[in-house]
Design an enzyme around this catalytic site. Structure first.
Site, short mmCIF file in Angstrom:
data_model
loop_
_atom_site.label_atom_id
_atom_site.label_comp_id
_atom_site.label_asym_id
_atom_site.label_seq_id
_atom_site.Cartn_x
_atom_site.Cartn_y
_atom_site.Cartn_z
N LYS A 132 26.65 -4.17 -2.81
CA LYS A 132 28.26 -4.31 -2.82
C LYS A 132 28.76 -3.57 -1.61
CE LYS A 132 27.96 -2.92 -7.55
NZ LYS A 132 28.17 -2.28 -8.80
N ARG A 141 11.97 3.46 2.75
CA ARG A 141 11.33 2.43 3.90
C ARG A 141 12.52 1.72 4.19
NH1 ARG A 141 6.05 -1.30 4.16
NH2 ARG A 141 5.53 0.79 4.75
N ARG A 150 0.67 -1.08 0.02
CA ARG A 150 0.06 0.06 0.00
C ARG A 150 0.89 1.23 0.09
NH1 ARG A 150 -2.82 -4.17 1.73
NH2 ARG A 150 -0.58 -4.67 2.76
N THR A 151 1.82 1.32 0.94
CA THR A 151 2.55 2.59 0.89
C THR A 151 3.27 2.83 -0.39
OG1 THR A 151 3.12 2.03 3.34
CG2 THR A 151 4.41 3.94 2.27
N HIS A 207 5.74 5.66 11.24
CA HIS A 207 5.33 5.48 9.67
C HIS A 207 4.42 6.72 9.66
CE1 HIS A 207 3.92 4.04 5.91
NE2 HIS A 207 3.65 2.91 6.42
C1 NCD Z 1 1.97 -1.19 7.85
C2 NCD Z 1 3.67 -0.94 7.94
O1 NCD Z 1 4.32 -1.39 6.98
O2 NCD Z 1 4.11 -0.47 8.94
N1 NCD Z 1 1.58 -1.26 6.51
C3 NCD Z 1 1.51 -0.13 5.92
O3 NCD Z 1 2.08 0.53 5.51
N2 NCD Z 1 0.03 -0.09 5.47
C4 NCD Z 1 1.78 -2.26 8.72
C5 NCD Z 1 2.14 -3.52 9.01
O4 NCD Z 1 3.16 -3.99 8.28
O5 NCD Z 1 1.64 -4.15 9.86
#
Ligand code: NCD
Length: 324
Positions: free
Chosen positions: A98, A119, A68-69, A147
């Protein structure tokens, strides 16, 4: 290179700011972001938006898996006419394999793009990235840290439903120790007065004591509970999360705490109200039964998902200081 304070408070000026934590936002900043998000959501002719990020290239650097993100950011960028450099799993697909450091990797992609969306599995990595460049960094999840963009869309969704972000009662359930989405959400709700959150988790997965104290010091009421019998009647929202398997040392440890609290019709009937909304950042792995999906109050596949795109569009526009 140290950047001159880009990681600080938004203070009604998003231009070139890093988005690392919900701590940076004031209620005014959130209202400003949400009013632009609503405006974008109401646009009838999406073609009108296609010039806003024309010529902009944004890097998505994702060291951890994401559905989703990642996809909602790409969707947001493309709906605004921008383009992306997509580095998924850089440990295998880039010079990270590397041995290149995060700081060096960030410097490179900063040259190619106007924002880096990062991320990473380590808490604090987004801050390190932000200190390595003047290009804005958006934290798309740093390990068990925060997040922020997920919390922004969660807060926008709550705001849309109740017309306010103060004097609300919520239940946050699941892995509150390792779940970064709840950390950011609590930080956001702590900025408003009169909020009361019931934090439902196995004892071993409670929010860290130091976080609990620092949020409480801001005036929010946090009540740790470990049994579903303690769920309050008629809360405004439920925010369920999965147990974060990848943060456990062993499968056996994970299995001990997995799916202790499951939302099913019965739980809803017993504790939720007519207007309680049911949220989840997703993915779910059994903690909300499919029988709940059709309930009007379940909004994790509907409003919450859609809003992720609008809020991220608004955020990118404000960071890049574009006209709408
Ligand atoms: C979340 C995350 O990656 O922290 N997912 C997201 O971005 N919607 C929640 C999760 O992974 O549980």
């Amino acid at each position: 290179m140290t950047k001159k304070g880009n990681s600080r408070s938004i203070n009604e000026n998003f231009k070139n700011k890093d988005i690392l934590s919900l701590i940076q936002f004031s209620p005014k900043d959130l209202r400003y972001l949400f009013s632009l998000s609503s405006k974008i959501k109401k646009v009838k002719n999406p073609n009108k938006l296609l010039n806003i990020l024309k010529g902009e290239i944004i890097t998505l650097l994702f060291y951890e898996p994401s559905s989703r993100t990642y996809a909602s950011f790409v969707s947001a960028i493309k709906r605004l006419g921008g383009q992306t450099i997509d580095i998924l799993d850089p440990r295998h697909s880039s010079s990270v394999s590397k041995g290149e450091t995060l700081r060096d990797t960030i410097k490179i992609f900063a040259t190619y793009s106007s924002i880096i969306i990062l991320r990473h599995p380590e808490a604090g990595s987004a801050k390190i990235a932000a200190e390595s460049t003047n290009t804005p960094i958006i934290n798309a999840g740093d390990g068990i840290g925060e997040h922020p963009t997920q919390a922004l869309l969660d807060l926008f969704t709550i705001y849309e439903k109740f017309g306010k972000l103060n004097s609300l009662t919520g239940v946050l359930a699941g892995d509150l120790l390792n779940g970064r989405t709840v950390h950011s959400l609590i930080a956001g709700l702590s900025k408003f007065s009169g909020n009361k959150l019931y934090l439902l988790s196995p004892k071993t997965l409670q929010l860290k004591q130091s976080d609990l104290l620092s949020f409480k010091n801001q005036g929010i009421e946090l009540i740790c509970i470990n049994s579903k019998k303690e769920i309050p009647q008629n809360a405004n929202f439920w925010y369920w999360t999965r147990i974060q398997k990848e943060r456990f040392k062993s499968d056996a440890e994970y299995k001990k705490v997995k799916n202790k609290f499951i939302v099913n019709k019965k739980l809803l009937n017993n504790y939720a109200g007519r207007n309680t909304i049911i949220m989840h950042p997703l993915p779910r792995v059994g903690e909300i039964k499919e029988e709940v999906d059709k309930d009007q109050r379940a909004i994790y596949f509907t409003d919450q998902i859609k809003n992720g795109v609008y809020v991220r569009m608004a955020l990118l526009i404000l960071i890049l200081n574009k006209k709408t």
